[in-house]
Design an enzyme around this catalytic site. Structure first.
Site, mmCIF file in Angstrom:
data_model
loop_
_atom_site.group_PDB
_atom_site.id
_atom_site.type_symbol
_atom_site.label_atom_id
_atom_site.label_comp_id
_atom_site.label_asym_id
_atom_site.label_seq_id
_atom_site.Cartn_x
_atom_site.Cartn_y
_atom_site.Cartn_z
ATOM 1 N N PRO A 11 0.847 -1.212 0.000
ATOM 2 C CA PRO A 11 0.000 0.000 0.000
ATOM 3 C C PRO A 11 0.878 1.256 0.000
ATOM 4 C CG PRO A 11 -0.621 -1.513 1.761
ATOM 5 C CD PRO A 11 0.674 -2.016 1.196
ATOM 6 N N GLU A 12 0.583 2.172 -0.900
ATOM 7 C CA GLU A 12 1.344 3.414 -0.991
ATOM 8 C C GLU A 12 0.468 4.567 -0.498
ATOM 9 O OE1 GLU A 12 4.485 4.055 -3.004
ATOM 10 O OE2 GLU A 12 4.620 2.266 -4.253
#
Ligand code: ZN
Length: 270
Positions: A2-3
């Site tokens: 997840p960014e």
């Protein structure tokens, strides 16, 4: 992994669902994530009300009157809010039960995520030394240039350093440099003020687009394997080795920088 856009999307989802909710109980099913979940949470969060959900870099901060629950999704983490009667699923390690019969659940198959506590008045090590938020006014046309002076590393590694600016992950670094027409191999300290200005605009645009895109597919946050997926976002260079450049029709190249894959067009990025 997840960014920033995925974390911001999660924050917005949580903000709508759990702000002002009171916690009736805290459940730790598996204590050992990247670090151990503090055992006092079961006591210290009981009957407390959530005031606000904020974000710092890729950390989600659930704010209470006496401190903040600091969560990081690690490599494979995700957070959902479900009716409390739903059975606990595999990899759901942590649960907050609210007074409206819903629960926040933290799911993390690879357990590189973290759940920490920051008391009012203290600052956790992981939140110290973080650079500005890329979408804030603080991250302006001069920020990158000012921090680049004397830096001999390549510009892609430079913009991925969270003490310079937070939340520019591997995918977004390649995409921002492509949009700005800057080669990822360029030396950070030898890049002009004007090019940093263009790059700053590009980073803001790439991340804003990704967040907007993410918002429209919020319900599909997890892919079929239960991993937090990347949204069906159009990527210009990332993962497009040997494919034609969307700008010049040249071949996209893949190289490794600081152990991470970088994609770029040697013809339009210099
Ligand atoms: Zn090109």
């Amino acid at each position: 992994m997840p960014e920033l856009p995925e974390v911001e999307t999660t924050r917005r989802g949580l903000e709508a669902l759990i702000t002002d909710k009171e916690i009736i109980s805290v459940h730790v099913y598996i204590k050992k994530l990247r670090w151990e979940i503090p055992t006092h949470l079961q006591r210290s969060l009981k009957n407390q009300t959530i005031i606000k959900i904020s974000r710092r870099g890729k950390y989600l901060l659930i704010e209470f009157k006496h401190g903040k629950l600091v969560m990081h999704l690690g490599m494979s983490g995700s957070i959902s809010v479900v009716p409390s009667y739903e059975p606990i699923k595999k990899h759901e390690h942590f649960e907050l039960k609210f007074n409206n019969s819903t629960s926040l659940r933290f799911n993390d198959p690879r357990r590189f995520g973290s759940i920490l506590w920051q008391e009012n008045g203290e600052q956790l090590k992981v939140l110290r030394n973080l650079g500005p938020e890329p979408l804030s006014y603080e991250f302006d046309n001069n920020s990158l240039y000012n921090s680049s002076i004397g830096k001999s590393k390549n510009i892609k590694t430079f913009i991925m350093d969270s003490s310079i600016v937070v939340g520019v992950g591997n995918i977004y670094a390649s995409e921002s440099l492509f949009l700005a027409g800057i080669s990822p191999k360029r030396i950070a300290g030898k890049t002009s003020k004007n090019r940093y200005k263009i790059l700053t605009k590009s980073i803001k645009k790439i991340l804003t687009d990704a967040i907007n895109n993410a918002g429209t597919t919020l319900n599909d946050f997890s892919d079929v394997d239960g991993n937090p997926g990347y949204f069906s976002q159009v990527l210009s260079v990332y993962n497009r080795e040997d494919m034609p450049c969307i700008r010049c029709n040249g071949k996209i190249k893949r190289i490794i920088q600081s152990q991470r894959a970088t994609y770029y067009c040697p013809l339009c990025q210099h």
